[in-house]
Design an enzyme around this catalytic site. Structure first.
Site, short mmCIF file in Angstrom:
data_model
loop_
_atom_site.label_atom_id
_atom_site.label_comp_id
_atom_site.label_asym_id
_atom_site.label_seq_id
_atom_site.Cartn_x
_atom_site.Cartn_y
_atom_site.Cartn_z
N GLY A 14 53.41 25.03 36.87
CA GLY A 14 52.59 26.08 36.25
C GLY A 14 53.33 26.78 35.12
N VAL A 16 54.51 29.91 34.93
CA VAL A 16 55.72 30.62 35.38
C VAL A 16 56.69 29.64 36.02
CG1 VAL A 16 56.65 32.47 36.80
CG2 VAL A 16 54.40 32.73 35.79
N SER A 108 50.05 40.01 40.59
CA SER A 108 49.36 40.16 39.31
C SER A 108 49.00 41.63 39.12
CB SER A 108 48.10 39.31 39.33
OG SER A 108 47.21 39.75 38.32
N SER A 109 48.91 42.03 37.86
CA SER A 109 48.60 43.44 37.58
C SER A 109 47.15 43.80 37.93
CB SER A 109 48.88 43.78 36.12
OG SER A 109 48.08 42.99 35.28
N CYS A 110 46.32 42.80 38.27
CA CYS A 110 44.94 43.10 38.65
C CYS A 110 44.84 43.69 40.05
CB CYS A 110 44.05 41.87 38.53
SG CYS A 110 44.44 40.64 39.76
N TYR A 137 40.61 37.77 44.07
CA TYR A 137 41.99 37.38 43.70
C TYR A 137 42.95 38.54 43.96
CZ TYR A 137 45.82 35.96 40.57
OH TYR A 137 47.05 35.63 40.02
N LYS A 141 46.26 38.92 46.46
CA LYS A 141 47.60 39.29 45.99
C LYS A 141 48.10 40.56 46.68
CE LYS A 141 48.57 35.94 43.13
NZ LYS A 141 49.69 35.04 43.46
N THR A 165 52.31 41.48 34.32
CA THR A 165 51.15 41.75 33.48
C THR A 165 50.57 40.41 33.00
OG1 THR A 165 50.45 43.17 31.67
CG2 THR A 165 52.45 41.88 31.30
N ASN A 166 49.60 40.42 32.08
CA ASN A 166 49.02 39.16 31.60
C ASN A 166 50.11 38.29 30.95
OD1 ASN A 166 46.75 40.79 32.17
ND2 ASN A 166 45.50 39.62 30.74
N HIS A 180 42.94 32.09 30.31
CA HIS A 180 43.10 33.50 29.93
C HIS A 180 42.86 33.65 28.43
CE1 HIS A 180 45.46 33.45 33.75
NE2 HIS A 180 44.74 34.55 33.92
O1 GFB Z 1 42.69 37.06 29.88
P1 GFB Z 1 41.38 37.39 30.51
O2 GFB Z 1 40.51 36.26 30.86
O3 GFB Z 1 41.63 38.22 31.81
O4 GFB Z 1 40.55 38.34 29.53
P2 GFB Z 1 41.70 39.73 32.35
C1 GFB Z 1 41.09 39.47 28.92
C2 GFB Z 1 40.08 40.08 27.95
O5 GFB Z 1 39.95 39.20 26.82
C3 GFB Z 1 38.69 40.30 28.50
C4 GFB Z 1 38.58 39.01 26.53
O6 GFB Z 1 38.18 41.53 28.03
C5 GFB Z 1 37.91 39.13 27.90
O7 GFB Z 1 36.51 39.38 27.77
N1 GFB Z 1 38.39 37.71 25.84
C6 GFB Z 1 37.99 37.56 24.56
C7 GFB Z 1 38.55 36.48 26.36
N2 GFB Z 1 37.85 36.27 24.24
C8 GFB Z 1 38.21 35.57 25.35
C9 GFB Z 1 38.25 34.16 25.64
O8 GFB Z 1 37.94 33.31 24.81
N3 GFB Z 1 38.68 33.82 26.89
C10 GFB Z 1 39.04 34.74 27.83
N4 GFB Z 1 39.47 34.33 29.03
N5 GFB Z 1 38.96 36.09 27.58
C11 GFB Z 1 42.36 38.39 34.42
C12 GFB Z 1 41.96 38.39 35.85
O9 GFB Z 1 41.74 39.47 33.89
O10 GFB Z 1 43.74 38.58 34.18
C13 GFB Z 1 42.92 37.67 36.69
O11 GFB Z 1 40.65 37.91 35.95
C14 GFB Z 1 44.37 37.91 36.34
O12 GFB Z 1 42.69 38.04 38.00
C15 GFB Z 1 44.60 37.79 34.88
O13 GFB Z 1 44.78 39.18 36.80
C16 GFB Z 1 46.02 38.11 34.47
O14 GFB Z 1 42.95 40.39 31.87
O15 GFB Z 1 40.45 40.50 32.10
#
Ligand code: GFB
Length: 313
Positions: A14, A16, A108-110, A137, A141, A165-166, A180
């Site tokens: 993965g 990490v 995870s920070s979520c 999720y 965690k 964090t992310n 992501h």
């Molecule tokens: O990275 P992401 O999917 O996860 O989305 P979270 C972060 C933000 O980016 C959200 C926006 O507000 C999305 O709507 N975004 C914009 C996009 N364009 C895109 C795109 O093309 N793809 C994606 N994926 N997002 C996750 C959690 O939350 O973070 C998990 O669901 C985990 O559980 C992870 O904690 C680190 O930051 O919102």
């Protein structure tokens, strides 16, 4: 952690886990044991028990997990809670049964409440309702953190938990639906540039704020804690982040610059925003002696090069 110790990296392929492999090898560790998913299904309790009894690792990095972006979490909530609970329960319990010296569990920070005060401190855990898109999720965690803490209390184990964090970086998942935001934007902008598209779609409103940590920095923090700290020093768990966040709009603009996409960003309000802000307080981590090193533009550049190496046209 001694150079002769046997180290098990769970999830070594993965984002990490592969960064951990690079960091451990660079740091002089050579007694590393790994298994691919095909060789060992971490959801299978019997297989995990047998693996630990046979290999007897001294140290364990628990970086194996079912992960994904906001839409993946929202679409497959059962998979996210089931797989993560099974993987972590099996590995943590087998680590206890086989007298593993130290284990590091990655969360995870979520795990924090949707409207937690910002930046989020470790003490904010379980002080409010979670973000619904990733609640299953997050609950898994949180169970992992509590499980490590419970084993430390009852059995005097040395199991640490860290909440990154992310993350982004080398070996990321570039699936347009399930990834992501960072890898999704890198891919979308690259493909738009190649096709000569005038626009790229960015999910949500662009206003949510996120913090981004480069995967190799994350691995460095994990190895630092394994080498230098114990569960007594870290407390229940430690945040791992950079201490700065940006809006998704700003992120999209930065990625566009690195990739060389000069078109327009169009915000798709049919897609969820998720938590309005996710910024970690990293005071505890800094006090333990570690801080992030990779500047964001440098990290995006390296991630883009990696994407090009793997998928580039
Ligand atoms: O990275 P992401 O999917 O996860 O989305 P979270 C972060 C933000 O980016 C959200 C926006 O507000 C999305 O709507 N975004 C914009 C996009 N364009 C895109 C795109 O093309 N793809 C994606 N994926 N997002 C996750 C959690 O939350 O973070 C998990 O669901 C985990 O559980 C992870 O904690 C680190 O930051 O919102």
């Amino acid at each position: 952690m001694q150079f002769s110790d046997k180290i098990y990296v769970a999830g070594h392929r993965g984002l990490v886990g592969s960064a951990l492999m690079r960091r451990l090898e660079k740091g002089g560790y050579s007694n590393i044991v790994t298994r691919t998913h095909a060789e060992l299904d971490l959801k299978d309790q019997r297989a995990v028990t047998e693996f630990f009894a046979q290999e007897k690792p001294d140290h364990v990095f628990l970086a194996a997990a079912k992960v994904g972006g906001i839409v993946a979490n929202n679409t497959y909530p059962a998979d996210f809670i089931y797989q993560n609970l099974m993987i972590q329960s099996n590995v943590i319990h087998a680590a206890y049964s086989n007298e593993v010296k130290k284990l590091l569990f990655l969360g995870s920070s979520c795990i924090y409440p949707k409207f937690a005060p910002q930046p989020m401190k470790e003490e904010h855990l379980l002080t409010g309702v979670l973000e619904p898109t990733n609640e299953p999720y997050a609950v898994a965690k949180i169970a992992g953190i509590k499980m490590c803490g419970a084993y430390n209390r009852q059995y005097d184990t040395n199991f640490m938990s860290v909440m990154p964090t992310n993350l982004y970086g080398l070996g990321d998942n570039y699936d347009l639906q399930n990834s992501h935001v960072m890898p999704a934007l890198i891919r979308k902008m690259h493909e738009a540039k190649i096709r000569g598209d005038a626009q790229v779609s960015v999910w949500g409103s662009g206003t949510p704020r996120r913090e981004f940590l480069y995967g190799d920095d994350m691995a460095d923090a994990c190895v630092f804690l394994m080498e230098n700290r114990n569960a007594n020093d870290t407390g229940e768990f430690v945040n791992i982040g950079v201490g700065e966040d940006i809006t998704i709009r700003e992120l999209a603009e930065r990625v566009a610059k690195v990739v060389g996409f000069h078109g327009e960003l169009v915000f798709d309000s049919s897609k969820p925003d998720g938590t309005p802000q996710k910024l970690l307080d990293v005071t505890h981590l800094n006090k333990l002696g570690w801080r992030a090193k990779t500047a964001m533009d440098e990290g995006i550049g390296k991630a883009y090069q990696d994407f090009m190496r793997r998928y580039g046209a």
